[in-house]
Design an enzyme around this catalytic site. Structure first.
Site, PDB file in Angstrom:
ATOM      1  N   TYR A 118       0.840  -1.208   0.000  1.00  0.00           N
ATOM      2  CA  TYR A 118       0.000   0.000   0.000  1.00  0.00           C
ATOM      3  C   TYR A 118       0.875   1.258   0.000  1.00  0.00           C
ATOM      4  O   TYR A 118       0.634   2.197  -0.755  1.00  0.00           O
ATOM      5  CB  TYR A 118      -0.922   0.016   1.221  1.00  0.00           C
ATOM      6  CG  TYR A 118      -1.968  -1.080   1.227  1.00  0.00           C
ATOM      7  CD1 TYR A 118      -3.184  -0.908   0.583  1.00  0.00           C
ATOM      8  CD2 TYR A 118      -1.745  -2.286   1.887  1.00  0.00           C
ATOM      9  CE1 TYR A 118      -4.158  -1.908   0.588  1.00  0.00           C
ATOM     10  CE2 TYR A 118      -2.709  -3.294   1.901  1.00  0.00           C
ATOM     11  CZ  TYR A 118      -3.911  -3.094   1.247  1.00  0.00           C
ATOM     12  OH  TYR A 118      -4.858  -4.085   1.256  1.00  0.00           O
ATOM     13  N   ASN A 141     -12.523   0.377  -5.621  1.00  0.00           N
ATOM     14  CA  ASN A 141     -12.239  -0.020  -7.001  1.00  0.00           C
ATOM     15  C   ASN A 141     -13.510  -0.570  -7.672  1.00  0.00           C
ATOM     16  O   ASN A 141     -14.010  -1.615  -7.281  1.00  0.00           O
ATOM     17  CB  ASN A 141     -11.147  -1.085  -7.008  1.00  0.00           C
ATOM     18  CG  ASN A 141     -10.769  -1.548  -8.399  1.00  0.00           C
ATOM     19  OD1 ASN A 141     -11.239  -1.013  -9.399  1.00  0.00           O
ATOM     20  ND2 ASN A 141      -9.920  -2.561  -8.462  1.00  0.00           N
ATOM     21  N   CYS A 149      -6.625  -4.901  -7.795  1.00  0.00           N
ATOM     22  CA  CYS A 149      -6.415  -4.507  -6.403  1.00  0.00           C
ATOM     23  C   CYS A 149      -6.018  -5.700  -5.529  1.00  0.00           C
ATOM     24  O   CYS A 149      -5.478  -5.511  -4.444  1.00  0.00           O
ATOM     25  CB  CYS A 149      -7.638  -3.778  -5.843  1.00  0.00           C
ATOM     26  SG  CYS A 149      -9.190  -4.628  -6.059  1.00  0.00           S
ATOM     27  N   HIS A 150      -6.243  -6.924  -6.020  1.00  0.00           N
ATOM     28  CA  HIS A 150      -5.795  -8.098  -5.266  1.00  0.00           C
ATOM     29  C   HIS A 150      -4.272  -8.170  -5.179  1.00  0.00           C
ATOM     30  O   HIS A 150      -3.742  -8.891  -4.349  1.00  0.00           O
ATOM     31  CB  HIS A 150      -6.361  -9.392  -5.883  1.00  0.00           C
ATOM     32  CG  HIS A 150      -5.977  -9.612  -7.310  1.00  0.00           C
ATOM     33  ND1 HIS A 150      -6.700  -9.059  -8.350  1.00  0.00           N
ATOM     34  CD2 HIS A 150      -4.966 -10.319  -7.871  1.00  0.00           C
ATOM     35  CE1 HIS A 150      -6.127  -9.421  -9.498  1.00  0.00           C
ATOM     36  NE2 HIS A 150      -5.083 -10.180  -9.238  1.00  0.00           N
ATOM     37  N   GLU A 176      -2.275 -16.390  -9.955  1.00  0.00           N
ATOM     38  CA  GLU A 176      -1.160 -15.660 -10.541  1.00  0.00           C
ATOM     39  C   GLU A 176       0.194 -16.181 -10.063  1.00  0.00           C
ATOM     40  O   GLU A 176       1.233 -15.637 -10.416  1.00  0.00           O
ATOM     41  CB  GLU A 176      -1.303 -14.160 -10.241  1.00  0.00           C
ATOM     42  CG  GLU A 176      -2.540 -13.570 -10.892  1.00  0.00           C
ATOM     43  CD  GLU A 176      -2.594 -12.048 -10.843  1.00  0.00           C
ATOM     44  OE1 GLU A 176      -1.606 -11.420 -10.414  1.00  0.00           O
ATOM     45  OE2 GLU A 176      -3.633 -11.501 -11.260  1.00  0.00           O
TER      46      GLU A 176
END
Length: 184
Positions: A118, A141, A149-150, A176
């Site tokens: 962040y 978002n 945003c993950h 991912e």
């Protein structure tokens, strides 16, 4: 402009199944405008009411709309493990100011398979010390998954919060390759 000479904001939507549950997708002529997690009928109806009031047009269900077809194709490809980034026109009209700035930086600057803190994201948009404001931007978002945003996590290694729920965030990060797949 339609034949009556009035500007008509077209908003179309559909719900698609995904590995993380049903997703509501909504688009305008400018691009994908909203992705909503856990799109049960109740969640979907609430989201559509919110879109109608924010965009000034009643969203129409249109699963075959060309505005949605490519988004659906790219999301399916992403969940199948065949796509690493989204190349879609995005309509940013549901978000403005600092939040939009942060989310645009996230969309362009934090690739698949990576994470950012962040505070690091705050630094990147020239607002050092604004980690909490970045957290708020992630929470607002309107385009989760597509605007990833993950991929924003706590600097101490914690996973951080997530509007779609922590289990959904874990699943996306596992997809991912950032986290191991859950064992159960």
């Amino acid at each position: 402009m339609d034949s009556h000479g009035q500007y008509e904001q077209q908003v179309v939507w559909t719900v698609v199944d995904s590995d993380i549950g049903p997703l509501l997708l909504a688009a305008t002529s400018a691009g994908l405008v909203n992705v909503v997690f856990h799109a049960t009928d109740a969640v979907r109806d609430k989201a559509l009411d919110r879109l109608a009031s924010r965009l000034g047009a009643q969203p129409a269900e249109a699963p075959d709309s060309p505005l949605l077809t490519e988004a659906i194709r790219q999301l399916r490809s992403y969940f199948a493990g065949d796509r690493r980034d989204f190349r879609l026109p995005l309509d940013w009209s549901l978000i403005s100011g600092f939040n939009r700035q942060v989310l645009r930086e996230l969309a362009s600057g934090v690739p698949f398979g990576t994470v950012v803190g962040y505070g690091d994201l705050a630094d990147r948009v020239g607002q050092p010390g604004a980690a909490q404001a970045v957290g708020a931007a992630m929470g607002s978002n309107p385009l989760p998954v597509v605007v990833p945003c993950h991929r924003v996590v706590e600097s101490d290694g914690g996973i951080g919060g997530f509007g779609g729920g922590l289990e959904t965030k874990r699943q996306l990060l596992a997809l991912e390759g950032v986290l191991p797949e859950p064992l159960f």
